[in-house]
Design an enzyme around this catalytic site. Structure first.
Site, PDB file in Angstrom:
ATOM      1  N   HIS A 330      34.614 -61.933  -6.254  1.00  0.00           N
ATOM      2  CA  HIS A 330      33.293 -61.307  -6.236  1.00  0.00           C
ATOM      3  C   HIS A 330      32.904 -60.713  -4.903  1.00  0.00           C
ATOM      4  CE1 HIS A 330      31.538 -62.294 -10.187  1.00  0.00           C
ATOM      5  NE2 HIS A 330      32.407 -63.284 -10.167  1.00  0.00           N
ATOM      6  N   LYS A 518      16.555 -57.700  -5.494  1.00  0.00           N
ATOM      7  CA  LYS A 518      17.861 -58.352  -5.356  1.00  0.00           C
ATOM      8  C   LYS A 518      17.715 -59.437  -4.305  1.00  0.00           C
ATOM      9  CE  LYS A 518      19.485 -54.237  -4.418  1.00  0.00           C
ATOM     10  NZ  LYS A 518      20.633 -54.230  -5.315  1.00  0.00           N
ATOM     11  N   ARG A 519      18.717 -60.293  -4.144  1.00  0.00           N
ATOM     12  CA  ARG A 519      18.631 -61.273  -3.079  1.00  0.00           C
ATOM     13  C   ARG A 519      18.468 -60.572  -1.734  1.00  0.00           C
ATOM     14  NH1 ARG A 519      19.494 -66.862  -4.169  1.00  0.00           N
ATOM     15  NH2 ARG A 519      19.385 -67.033  -1.902  1.00  0.00           N
ATOM     16  N   LYS A 524      22.655 -55.914   1.961  1.00  0.00           N
ATOM     17  CA  LYS A 524      21.930 -55.153   0.941  1.00  0.00           C
ATOM     18  C   LYS A 524      20.902 -54.195   1.563  1.00  0.00           C
ATOM     19  CE  LYS A 524      22.489 -58.692  -2.717  1.00  0.00           C
ATOM     20  NZ  LYS A 524      22.983 -57.926  -3.883  1.00  0.00           N
ATOM     21  N   THR A 626      24.632 -55.513 -10.359  1.00  0.00           N
ATOM     22  CA  THR A 626      24.299 -55.383 -11.775  1.00  0.00           C
ATOM     23  C   THR A 626      22.843 -54.963 -11.924  1.00  0.00           C
ATOM     24  OG1 THR A 626      23.898 -57.763 -11.819  1.00  0.00           O
ATOM     25  CG2 THR A 626      26.001 -56.976 -12.721  1.00  0.00           C
ATOM     26  N   LYS A 630      20.770 -52.400 -14.728  1.00  0.00           N
ATOM     27  CA  LYS A 630      19.533 -52.681 -15.471  1.00  0.00           C
ATOM     28  C   LYS A 630      18.524 -51.553 -15.284  1.00  0.00           C
ATOM     29  CE  LYS A 630      20.202 -57.481 -14.137  1.00  0.00           C
ATOM     30  NZ  LYS A 630      19.813 -58.454 -13.084  1.00  0.00           N
TER      31      LYS A 630
HETATM   32  C1  LIG Z   1      20.407 -58.786 -11.989  1.00  0.00           C
HETATM   33  C2  LIG Z   1      19.823 -59.800 -11.087  1.00  0.00           C
HETATM   34  C3  LIG Z   1      20.344 -59.969  -9.805  1.00  0.00           C
HETATM   35  C4  LIG Z   1      21.467 -59.119  -9.255  1.00  0.00           C
HETATM   36  O1  LIG Z   1      20.908 -57.995  -8.644  1.00  0.00           O
HETATM   37  P1  LIG Z   1      21.770 -57.063  -7.673  1.00  0.00           P
HETATM   38  O2  LIG Z   1      20.872 -55.915  -7.399  1.00  0.00           O
HETATM   39  O3  LIG Z   1      22.991 -56.650  -8.445  1.00  0.00           O
HETATM   40  O4  LIG Z   1      22.093 -57.858  -6.476  1.00  0.00           O
HETATM   41  C5  LIG Z   1      19.768 -60.913  -8.977  1.00  0.00           C
HETATM   42  N1  LIG Z   1      18.732 -61.663  -9.386  1.00  0.00           N
HETATM   43  C6  LIG Z   1      18.192 -61.522 -10.612  1.00  0.00           C
HETATM   44  C7  LIG Z   1      17.027 -62.363 -10.998  1.00  0.00           C
HETATM   45  C8  LIG Z   1      18.720 -60.594 -11.506  1.00  0.00           C
HETATM   46  O5  LIG Z   1      18.181 -60.473 -12.730  1.00  0.00           O
END
Ligand SMILES: *Cc1c(COP(=O)(O)O)cnc(C)c1O
Length: 787
Positions: A330, A518-519, A524, A626, A630
């Site tokens: 990952h 995101k985190r 990031k 991911t 979304k």
């Molecule tokens: C999809 C999701 C992530 C991943 O987000 P990234 O932008 O790909 O880092 C992290 N936290 C939650 C709650 C999510 O639904």
């Protein structure tokens, strides 16, 4: 079940369990009883599916994290019961919406855990016999609040009001042995209900309990602490999810957790297999195990250990393990690559360590046979520099190794794991991540779902997302685009209402919603986003930026509690927000809002309301992402770098319909060795005036000493001088800022032509088919698991 059946069942459940009526039940009681009725209703089907999974070849998904979110809405959706239950509740003056008070099951940190959840959903929907195995943490990811701009953490006691979606399976408990401790792993099973099929998958989460009963002798003799000690020590193993995303802290308890669920899952598999076949010789014909990152890699020596205990030779056991295991990588970031101190592994898991030593010897033997360079062998060995290297052990033993997006897999093959790829090219595959359109469109955006179903004439897309491609013909249909725009507006209104209630912030649905969720992590680059906002703010003030379309910049992010620089960035974003939002000169154009406790349920609201999806990681750092998928699926354009799955997103949806900026991986390889961010500062007044704000006392970092991580001056210093083990501006924030701001402003201007902008959004939706986790999971099933 029809509405009347459900009503009857619900009323008697409420009365039996709580002695209440549907009218006066508390929300949690209502949730508990709805769940029980559903669980009762599916129990036979679930049993049959489990039996079916066990009787043929199946895949086990071992993951330290499953970020499931709220179960109730998704389960009702998958069973086609949403309206039935809503109708039943309405009769009593109640509604499904009330269940929003029910907390998420947040047994994961971020993308990796959410991926595991999406995979289970997709496999269940497509009748693929895949079952998840993980840990039933008592406390999931902490709940975040923002107080005075700082992140505060609070324990997430997610089972406080019970856990009606799980069933305890005492009969399958497993004893787990450490060098200094024995504990019991007791499984709790959660049904994974397949959409539009009878198949129900299983998520088995192990809970740690004391192997011994409460020590009454010690208690009687007055040793109260001693009496509960073994119980506490045991329960501690599954007590809390480590809140670090993409970092490895090397803590003993973490190793114990990893072994805990890995060993329990392996034991479970062997027991079931032996009971059915009377032998383990054919184990690999029936069981394949996917290791989600290195966290469950300890399952490899554990399986070999157990096979040896069953009478197999080491080589025989190794051969079976080779066929059974596959490993998903990952990340290539050094701080996330797990290495355990050999001494620690030997102490905590003496018997397992003995097997790791044998694996290491076999590696040396195999490589000597290949006449490989000896220095190179030492470099790649599973044990080296006094450490056990989990990724290397995984690659050496597994049948297949996969990356999670095309660019990431290429980096693995050509750079990060180049030497491994040269030895075992046939082991490497790419499996670009995906998301389930059930939760991330059908559930969270019923308005857009209805439009799509209406235009397509059916709802096939819910199980075949490539169907969306057929919507491309409406890209120039003004009526359709206007319907889409009306839906987006409605979702923005809904989000604004929620943000008001949840965060007490006002946002204007007429503005551009520019969202980064995101985190919180340096790679990031929320920091870059924050700096760009200040850049634009000054530009509006001095008149160099004209006609700026009003934009609200929305952030949602949790920081690991011990990650001080990330916490400083949260504070900085809030400081910038206070500063910018308070200026009457820009108040009608610019707003910054940091929402609290970003989690799956909040994500469901945010992704539908976004116009702009911020995916701005330094090229080469985000393996896939991911969240980007979304937001795309719900009709946002991507403002992003050539990184992770962004590359494939624009490949599918067209670069002209998205906003790509910044240095690419190949360019950074050239730039970084010579990179001096100060040269940018000296040359570029506009960047300098932004950066100066970090050190001139405009913003308050809460008084952290200026040379310490967590202070704004230290953030500044990390950009100019580097800090701790990083080179100056390791993530190329200043290098990319001009390209970023230019692209952001171009987007901002493009938005004025609302129809043209909606067309771009629409084309992103039409081309999101590839990013369904249905596609990903079928690829795993076909090319790795051979199911
Ligand atoms: C999809 C999701 C992530 C991943 O987000 P990234 O932008 O790909 O880092 C992290 N936290 C939650 C709650 C999510 O639904």
């Amino acid at each position: 079940m029809n509405t009347n059946d459900f009503r009857g069942a619900l009323e008697s459940e409420l009365s039996r369990s709580f002695g209440v009526t549907a009218e006066n039940a508390a929300v949690w009681q209502l949730h508990d009883s709805i769940s029980r009725v559903v669980m009762e209703n599916i129990s036979e089907q679930w049993k049959q599916s489990t039996e079916q999974h066990m009787s043929g070849r199946r895949a086990m998904y071992l993951s330290m994290e499953f970020l499931m979110g709220r179960a109730v809405y998704n389960n009702l959706l998958c069973l086609g019961l949403t309206e039935v239950v809503d109708e039943a509740l309405k009769v009593h003056g109640r509604s499904l919406a009330e269940l929003e008070d029910i907390e998420d099951a947040a047994l994961g940190n971020g993308g990796l855990g959410r991926l595991a959840a999406c995979f289970l959903d997709s496999a269940a929907a497509h009748d693929i016999p895949l079952d998840g195995y993980g840990i039933r943490y008592k406390y999931g990811l902490f709940k975040q609040s923002i107080v005075d701009g700082f992140q505060h953490e609070e324990a997430d006691n997610w089972t406080k009001y019970g856990d009606p979606w799980s069933v305890r399976r005492e009969e399958d408990a497993v004893e787990i042995t450490y060098g200094d401790q024995k504990v019991l792993a007791v499984p709790y099973d959660m049904p994974i209900i397949g959409y539009g099929t009878k198949n129900i998958g299983n998520l088995r989460l192990w809970q740690a309990e004391s192997a011994e009963d409460f020590d009454f002798a010690a208690f009687d003799s007055g040793d109260y602490d001693g009496a509960v000690k073994s119980q506490n020590d045991a329960e501690n193993i599954s007590k809390v999810l480590y809140p670090n995303d993409n970092t490895d802290k090397g803590k003993v308890l973490r190793l114990k957790q990893e072994y805990f669920f890995s060993a329990a899952s392996v034991t479970d598999a062997l027991r079931k297999h032996k009971a059915r076949f009377g032998t383990l010789d054919n184990l690999a014909d029936y069981v394949t195990i996917q290791l989600n990152d290195t966290h469950p890699v300890i399952a490899i020596p554990e399986l070999i250990r157990q096979l040896i205990a069953e009478g197999y030779t080491f080589d025989g056991a190794f051969g079976i393990a080779h066929k059974v295991f596959n490993y998903t990588n990952h990340t290539i970031m050094a701080e996330a690559l797990e290495k355990w101190d050999s001494k620690v592994v030997e102490k905590v898991l003496p018997e397992v360590y003995a097997v790791i030593l044998q694996i290491n010897e076999k590696f040396y033997a195999d490589m000597y046979a290949r006449r490989m360079d000896k220095a190179q062998i030492r470099e790649m060995a599973p044990i080296g520099d006094g450490k056990v290297k989990m990724a290397f052990m995984a690659i050496f033993v597994s049948s297949y190794v996969n990356g999670v997006a095309a660019i990431h897999t290429e980096i693995l093959k050509n750079d990060a794991l180049k030497e491994w790829y040269e030895i075992y090219p046939e082991r490497f595959q790419n499996k670009t991540n995906g998301i389930t359109q059930r939760r991330w469109l059908a559930l969270c955006n019923p308005e857009l779902s209805s439009l799509i179903t209406k235009l397509l004439g059916n709802a096939d897309w819910v199980k075949d997302l490539d169907e969306l491609k057929k919507l491309e013909k409406y890209a120039d249909d003004e009526n359709v685009l206007k319907e889409f725009m009306a839906i987006k507006e409605a979702k923005k209104h809904q989000l604004a209402e929620f943000v008001k209630v949840h965060d007490d912030k006002d946002i204007d649905p007429d503005w551009i919603f520019d969202i980064q969720i995101k985190r919180l992590h340096e790679y990031k680059r929320q920091f870059l986003n924050a700096l760009s906002i200040l850049y634009i703010y000054f530009g509006i003030k001095d008149g160099s930026i004209k006609d700026f379309t009003p934009t609200v910049f929305i952030f949602g992010a949790k920081s690991a509690p011990g990650y001080r620089r990330a916490k400083a960035i949260i504070k900085l974003i809030n400081e910038i927000g206070d500063f910018v939002n308070a200026d009457p000169e820009t108040a009608d154009k610019l707003k910054v809002v940091f929402v609290q406790n970003y989690n799956v349920s909040y994500a469901e609201k945010l992704v539908c309301a976004a116009d702009v999806s911020e995916q701005i990681s330094t090229a080469g750092t985000e393996a896939s992402g991911t969240g980007n998928m979304k937001l795309m699926l719900n009709g946002a354009v991507t403002l992003g770098t050539y990184d992770g799955a962004n590359v494939e997103i624009v490949e599918e949806a067209g670069e002209e319909n998205n906003y790509i900026f910044g240095a690419r991986v190949e360019e950074l390889a050239e730039i970084m060795p010579e990179y001096d961010p100060r040269e940018i500062l000296f040359k570029d007044e506009k960047i300098k005036r932004v950066l100066d704000k970090l050190i001139d006392g405009t913003f308050s970092d809460g008084g952290v000493p200026s040379d310490q991580e967590g202070s704004f001056r230290e953030l500044y210093k990390a950009l100019t001088d580097g800090a701790s083990w990083h080179v100056p501006d390791h993530y190329y924030v200043l290098g990319d800022i001009n390209s970023y701001v230019e692209t952001k402003l171009r987007l901002n201007a493009d938005y004025k032509d609302s129809l043209a902008f909606a067309r771009k959004c629409w084309l992103n939706i039409c081309n999101a088919g590839k990013f369904s986790s249905d596609r990903t999971i079928k690829d795993y099933a076909e090319n790795i698991w051979k199911i």
